[in-house]
Scaffold this motif. Structure first.
Motif, PDB file in Angstrom:
ATOM      1  N   LEU A 105       8.906   8.695   1.305  1.00  0.00           N
ATOM      2  CA  LEU A 105       9.230   8.572   2.732  1.00  0.00           C
ATOM      3  C   LEU A 105      10.706   8.776   3.036  1.00  0.00           C
ATOM      4  O   LEU A 105      11.144   8.448   4.144  1.00  0.00           O
ATOM      5  CB  LEU A 105       8.794   7.182   3.243  1.00  0.00           C
ATOM      6  N   TYR A 106      11.482   9.285   2.084  1.00  0.00           N
ATOM      7  CA  TYR A 106      12.898   9.501   2.344  1.00  0.00           C
ATOM      8  C   TYR A 106      13.087  10.499   3.486  1.00  0.00           C
ATOM      9  O   TYR A 106      12.319  11.447   3.639  1.00  0.00           O
ATOM     10  CB  TYR A 106      13.613   9.997   1.091  1.00  0.00           C
ATOM     11  N   LYS A 107      14.133  10.262   4.281  1.00  0.00           N
ATOM     12  CA  LYS A 107      14.464  11.067   5.462  1.00  0.00           C
ATOM     13  C   LYS A 107      13.406  10.933   6.556  1.00  0.00           C
ATOM     14  O   LYS A 107      13.324  11.763   7.462  1.00  0.00           O
ATOM     15  CB  LYS A 107      14.664  12.547   5.100  1.00  0.00           C
ATOM     16  N   ARG A 108      12.610   9.864   6.476  1.00  0.00           N
ATOM     17  CA  ARG A 108      11.623   9.569   7.523  1.00  0.00           C
ATOM     18  C   ARG A 108      11.773   8.099   7.896  1.00  0.00           C
ATOM     19  O   ARG A 108      10.945   7.260   7.532  1.00  0.00           O
ATOM     20  CB  ARG A 108      10.214   9.870   7.032  1.00  0.00           C
ATOM     21  N   PRO A 109      12.848   7.733   8.596  1.00  0.00           N
ATOM     22  CA  PRO A 109      13.168   6.316   8.826  1.00  0.00           C
ATOM     23  C   PRO A 109      12.082   5.553   9.562  1.00  0.00           C
ATOM     24  O   PRO A 109      11.841   4.376   9.255  1.00  0.00           O
ATOM     25  CB  PRO A 109      14.469   6.370   9.644  1.00  0.00           C
ATOM     26  N   LEU A 110      11.428   6.189  10.546  1.00  0.00           N
ATOM     27  CA  LEU A 110      10.371   5.487  11.268  1.00  0.00           C
ATOM     28  C   LEU A 110       9.205   5.168  10.341  1.00  0.00           C
ATOM     29  O   LEU A 110       8.611   4.071  10.412  1.00  0.00           O
ATOM     30  CB  LEU A 110       9.891   6.324  12.453  1.00  0.00           C
ATOM     31  N   ASP A 111       8.877   6.098   9.448  1.00  0.00           N
ATOM     32  CA  ASP A 111       7.792   5.858   8.498  1.00  0.00           C
ATOM     33  C   ASP A 111       8.147   4.740   7.519  1.00  0.00           C
ATOM     34  O   ASP A 111       7.287   3.927   7.161  1.00  0.00           O
ATOM     35  CB  ASP A 111       7.473   7.138   7.729  1.00  0.00           C
ATOM     36  N   THR A 112       9.398   4.704   7.061  1.00  0.00           N
ATOM     37  CA  THR A 112       9.800   3.612   6.155  1.00  0.00           C
ATOM     38  C   THR A 112       9.740   2.280   6.879  1.00  0.00           C
ATOM     39  O   THR A 112       9.375   1.257   6.283  1.00  0.00           O
ATOM     40  CB  THR A 112      11.212   3.844   5.600  1.00  0.00           C
ATOM     41  N   LEU A 113      10.115   2.269   8.156  1.00  0.00           N
ATOM     42  CA  LEU A 113      10.036   1.018   8.929  1.00  0.00           C
ATOM     43  C   LEU A 113       8.606   0.506   8.994  1.00  0.00           C
ATOM     44  O   LEU A 113       8.329  -0.668   8.735  1.00  0.00           O
ATOM     45  CB  LEU A 113      10.603   1.255  10.332  1.00  0.00           C
ATOM     46  N   LEU A 114       7.671   1.397   9.336  1.00  0.00           N
ATOM     47  CA  LEU A 114       6.269   0.990   9.457  1.00  0.00           C
ATOM     48  C   LEU A 114       5.693   0.594   8.102  1.00  0.00           C
ATOM     49  O   LEU A 114       4.963  -0.404   7.985  1.00  0.00           O
ATOM     50  CB  LEU A 114       5.455   2.120  10.078  1.00  0.00           C
ATOM     51  N   ALA A 115       6.017   1.366   7.061  1.00  0.00           N
ATOM     52  CA  ALA A 115       5.467   1.088   5.735  1.00  0.00           C
ATOM     53  C   ALA A 115       5.986  -0.242   5.197  1.00  0.00           C
ATOM     54  O   ALA A 115       5.215  -1.043   4.644  1.00  0.00           O
ATOM     55  CB  ALA A 115       5.830   2.227   4.777  1.00  0.00           C
ATOM     56  N   THR A 116       7.284  -0.500   5.339  1.00  0.00           N
ATOM     57  CA  THR A 116       7.837  -1.750   4.817  1.00  0.00           C
ATOM     58  C   THR A 116       7.438  -2.944   5.682  1.00  0.00           C
ATOM     59  O   THR A 116       7.344  -4.069   5.178  1.00  0.00           O
ATOM     60  CB  THR A 116       9.372  -1.675   4.714  1.00  0.00           C
ATOM     61  N   TRP A 117       7.179  -2.706   6.975  1.00  0.00           N
ATOM     62  CA  TRP A 117       6.653  -3.785   7.800  1.00  0.00           C
ATOM     63  C   TRP A 117       5.250  -4.179   7.316  1.00  0.00           C
ATOM     64  O   TRP A 117       4.938  -5.378   7.203  1.00  0.00           O
ATOM     65  CB  TRP A 117       6.596  -3.355   9.269  1.00  0.00           C
ATOM     66  N   GLY A 118       4.428  -3.182   7.011  1.00  0.00           N
ATOM     67  CA  GLY A 118       3.116  -3.491   6.435  1.00  0.00           C
ATOM     68  C   GLY A 118       3.243  -4.184   5.098  1.00  0.00           C
ATOM     69  O   GLY A 118       2.485  -5.122   4.795  1.00  0.00           O
ATOM     70  N   LEU A 119       4.218  -3.751   4.277  1.00  0.00           N
ATOM     71  CA  LEU A 119       4.447  -4.409   2.990  1.00  0.00           C
ATOM     72  C   LEU A 119       4.835  -5.864   3.176  1.00  0.00           C
ATOM     73  O   LEU A 119       4.394  -6.736   2.410  1.00  0.00           O
ATOM     74  CB  LEU A 119       5.538  -3.656   2.228  1.00  0.00           C
ATOM     75  N   SER A 120       5.653  -6.142   4.194  1.00  0.00           N
ATOM     76  CA  SER A 120       6.061  -7.531   4.428  1.00  0.00           C
ATOM     77  C   SER A 120       4.860  -8.404   4.767  1.00  0.00           C
ATOM     78  O   SER A 120       4.759  -9.548   4.306  1.00  0.00           O
ATOM     79  CB  SER A 120       7.101  -7.599   5.552  1.00  0.00           C
ATOM     80  N   LEU A 121       3.921  -7.872   5.551  1.00  0.00           N
ATOM     81  CA  LEU A 121       2.716  -8.641   5.885  1.00  0.00           C
ATOM     82  C   LEU A 121       1.865  -8.883   4.642  1.00  0.00           C
ATOM     83  O   LEU A 121       1.282  -9.969   4.462  1.00  0.00           O
ATOM     84  CB  LEU A 121       1.913  -7.892   6.952  1.00  0.00           C
ATOM     85  N   ILE A 122       1.778  -7.865   3.782  1.00  0.00           N
ATOM     86  CA  ILE A 122       1.006  -8.020   2.541  1.00  0.00           C
ATOM     87  C   ILE A 122       1.637  -9.089   1.651  1.00  0.00           C
ATOM     88  O   ILE A 122       0.937  -9.957   1.095  1.00  0.00           O
ATOM     89  CB  ILE A 122       0.924  -6.677   1.797  1.00  0.00           C
ATOM     90  N   LEU A 123       2.939  -9.053   1.513  1.00  0.00           N
ATOM     91  CA  LEU A 123       3.625 -10.036   0.673  1.00  0.00           C
ATOM     92  C   LEU A 123       3.513 -11.436   1.257  1.00  0.00           C
ATOM     93  O   LEU A 123       3.335 -12.412   0.508  1.00  0.00           O
ATOM     94  CB  LEU A 123       5.095  -9.640   0.502  1.00  0.00           C
ATOM     95  N   GLN A 124       3.612 -11.553   2.569  1.00  0.00           N
ATOM     96  CA  GLN A 124       3.449 -12.873   3.188  1.00  0.00           C
ATOM     97  C   GLN A 124       2.080 -13.456   2.877  1.00  0.00           C
ATOM     98  O   GLN A 124       1.953 -14.648   2.543  1.00  0.00           O
ATOM     99  CB  GLN A 124       3.642 -12.765   4.703  1.00  0.00           C
ATOM    100  N   GLN A 125       1.042 -12.627   2.991  1.00  0.00           N
ATOM    101  CA  GLN A 125      -0.300 -13.116   2.700  1.00  0.00           C
ATOM    102  C   GLN A 125      -0.458 -13.440   1.223  1.00  0.00           C
ATOM    103  O   GLN A 125      -1.134 -14.418   0.851  1.00  0.00           O
ATOM    104  CB  GLN A 125      -1.334 -12.066   3.126  1.00  0.00           C
ATOM    105  N   ALA A 126       0.184 -12.653   0.359  1.00  0.00           N
ATOM    106  CA  ALA A 126       0.126 -12.936  -1.077  1.00  0.00           C
ATOM    107  C   ALA A 126       0.783 -14.291  -1.381  1.00  0.00           C
ATOM    108  O   ALA A 126       0.234 -15.101  -2.147  1.00  0.00           O
ATOM    109  CB  ALA A 126       0.823 -11.821  -1.859  1.00  0.00           C
ATOM    110  N   TYR A 127       1.949 -14.552  -0.785  1.00  0.00           N
ATOM    111  CA  TYR A 127       2.611 -15.842  -0.991  1.00  0.00           C
ATOM    112  C   TYR A 127       1.749 -16.988  -0.454  1.00  0.00           C
ATOM    113  O   TYR A 127       1.654 -18.054  -1.068  1.00  0.00           O
ATOM    114  CB  TYR A 127       3.970 -15.866  -0.275  1.00  0.00           C
ATOM    115  N   ARG A 128       1.108 -16.743   0.696  1.00  0.00           N
ATOM    116  CA  ARG A 128       0.267 -17.775   1.293  1.00  0.00           C
ATOM    117  C   ARG A 128      -0.931 -18.076   0.385  1.00  0.00           C
ATOM    118  O   ARG A 128      -1.350 -19.242   0.244  1.00  0.00           O
ATOM    119  CB  ARG A 128      -0.202 -17.322   2.680  1.00  0.00           C
ATOM    120  N   SER A 129      -1.491 -17.042  -0.237  1.00  0.00           N
ATOM    121  CA  SER A 129      -2.650 -17.242  -1.114  1.00  0.00           C
ATOM    122  C   SER A 129      -2.266 -17.912  -2.423  1.00  0.00           C
ATOM    123  O   SER A 129      -3.022 -18.719  -2.966  1.00  0.00           O
ATOM    124  CB  SER A 129      -3.311 -15.883  -1.404  1.00  0.00           C
TER     125      SER A 129
END
Length: 308
Positions: A105-129
Motif C-alpha cells: 500500500l505504499y504511496k496510497r495514504p488513504l488505503d493505509t489509513l483504512l487498512a491500519t484502522w481495520g487492523l486496530s479494530l482487529i487488535l482491540q478485539q484480540a486483546y479483549r478476547s
C-alpha cells in the motif's frame, strides 16, 4: 481565571502542573517518536499505532505477573526486562504487518489509513478476547513508589521521574540511529529519493521493514512506560492516537527536534489548562491553538529542507 489565587499559589500550581505536563510529554514523545519514523519517513498513516503501544503494555503486565509468581526476588528489576520484551514483541508484530499488509500500500495514504484502522479494530478485539474487557494494572517495584519533595507544596512522583529519564535516553538513541548510523543514512536516502537509493545498492524493502518495525517497537516501549501512569485496556491506545498524530504534524512530520518541541508545547498547555478549566475544554483550546498555528505554518514547527 487567575484572580482567585495568590502569586505564591499560582507559582506552586504552575510548578506542579509543569511536572505533570512533563510526564504527559514523556508519553507523547515515546508515542510520537515511533509514529514520526513511520509517518514522517515512510508516509504511512498508521492508525493502529496505539494498539502497538498497548501490546507493549500487556507484555509489561505479563512480565510483572511472571516475576511475581516465579521470580519474586528479582521483581524490583522486572521492568527493565519488560521494556526489552515490549520492544521485541511490538517490533516483531510491526515487521510482520509491514510484510503482510503495508508493503502493498505504499504511496496510497488513504488505503493505509483504512487498512491500519481495520487492523486496530482487529487488535482491540484480540486483546479483549485474550485479556478480557476490563482494564488491568501493573504493580510497580517499591523503589518506584513515593515522591520527591521539592518544596512543602511541590512533590514529584518517582515513577514520573523514571519515565522522563527513560524518554530522554530513548530520544538520544533514536537521534543517534537516525543521524549517526548507516541505517539512518539509508532511511534518509530512501525518503529523499527511493529510486536513486535503490540504484546505489540500498535494499529499500529491507529498510522499509526495519523502519516500520523500529517505529512499532518504540511504541511498545511507550506502552511499558504507560503502565506506570495509567491502567491498560483493549481500547486505551485510541485515547492517545489523535494526540500523537497532532504532535507529529505540529512539529513537522520528518523532524525529530520538531516532534520533541511539539510534544513539550502541547503537553504543557494541556496540563496547565486542565487545572483551570476541564480536561475536554483544555483539549479543545489546545487543538484550536495548534490549528491556528498550522494555518500560518502548514509545514509544522520544523520542516525538512530538501534541495530541489
Amino acid at each position: 481565571m487567575f484572580g482567585d489565587y495568590t502569586p505564591d499559589q499560582l507559582l506552586s500550581i504552575f510548578a506542579m502542573q509543569g511536572f505533570a505536563g512533563l510526564i504527559l510529554f514523556s508519553v507523547f514523545v515515546l508515542m510520537a517518536l515511533g509514529l514520526a519514523i513511520i509517518f514522517g519517513q515512510m508516509g504511512v498513516i498508521n492508525m493502529a499505532h496505539g494498539e502497538f503501544m498497548i501490546l507493549g503494555a500487556y507484555v509489561t503486565y505479563l512480565t510483572s505477573k511472571f516475576f511475581q509468581a516465579y521470580l519474586p526476588a528479582l521483581f524490583p528489576i522486572y521492568f527493565f526486562l519488560a521494556m526489552i520484551l515490549a520492544f521485541i514483541a511490538s517490533g516483531a508484530l510491526g515487521m510482520l504487518v509491514e510484510w503482510l499488509l503495508i508493503r502493498h500500500l505504499y504511496k496510497r495514504p488513504l488505503d493505509t489509513l483504512l487498512a491500519t484502522w481495520g487492523l486496530s479494530l482487529i487488535l482491540q478485539q484480540a486483546y479483549r478476547s485474550i485479556f478480557g474487557a476490563r482494564e488491568v494494572g501493573v504493580e510497580l517495584p517499591s523503589w518506584m513508589m513515593g515522591a520527591i519533595h521539592m518544596t512543602d507544596s511541590i512533590e514529584v512522583p518517582i515513577n514520573g521521574v523514571f519515565v522522563m529519564t527513560l524518554t530522554m535516553l530513548i530520544t538520544v538513541v533514536v537521534g543517534i540511529l537516525m543521524y549517526r548510523s548507516s541505517w539512518g543514512r539509508q532511511v534518509r536516502a530512501v525518503v529523499l529519493n527511493r529510486d536513486m537509493a535503490g540504484a546505489v545498492g540500498i535494499n529499500t524493502e529491507k529498510v522499509d521493514r526495519m523502519t516500520f518495525g523500529i517505529g512499532c517497537g518504540i511504541a511498545g516501549v511507550a506502552g511499558a512506560a504507560f503502565t506506570m501512569i495509567g491502567s491498560t485496556g483493549p481500547t486505551s491506545g485510541q485515547l492517545y492516537i489523535v494526540d500523537t498524530f497532532l504532535v507529529v504534524v505540529f512539529g513537522g512530520a520528518q523532524s525529530l527536534l520538531g516532534t520533541i518541541a511539539s510534544a513539550f508545547t502541547i503537553s504543557q498547555a494541556r496540563s496547565t489548562l486542565e487545572f483551570f478549566t476541564s480536561g475536554s475544554m483544555a483539549q479543545v483550546i489546545t487543538l484550536i491553538g495548534v490549528v491556528l498555528i498550522l494555518m500560518l505554518r502548514p509545514q509544522g514547527l520544523f520542516a525538512l529542507k530538501v534541495r530541489r
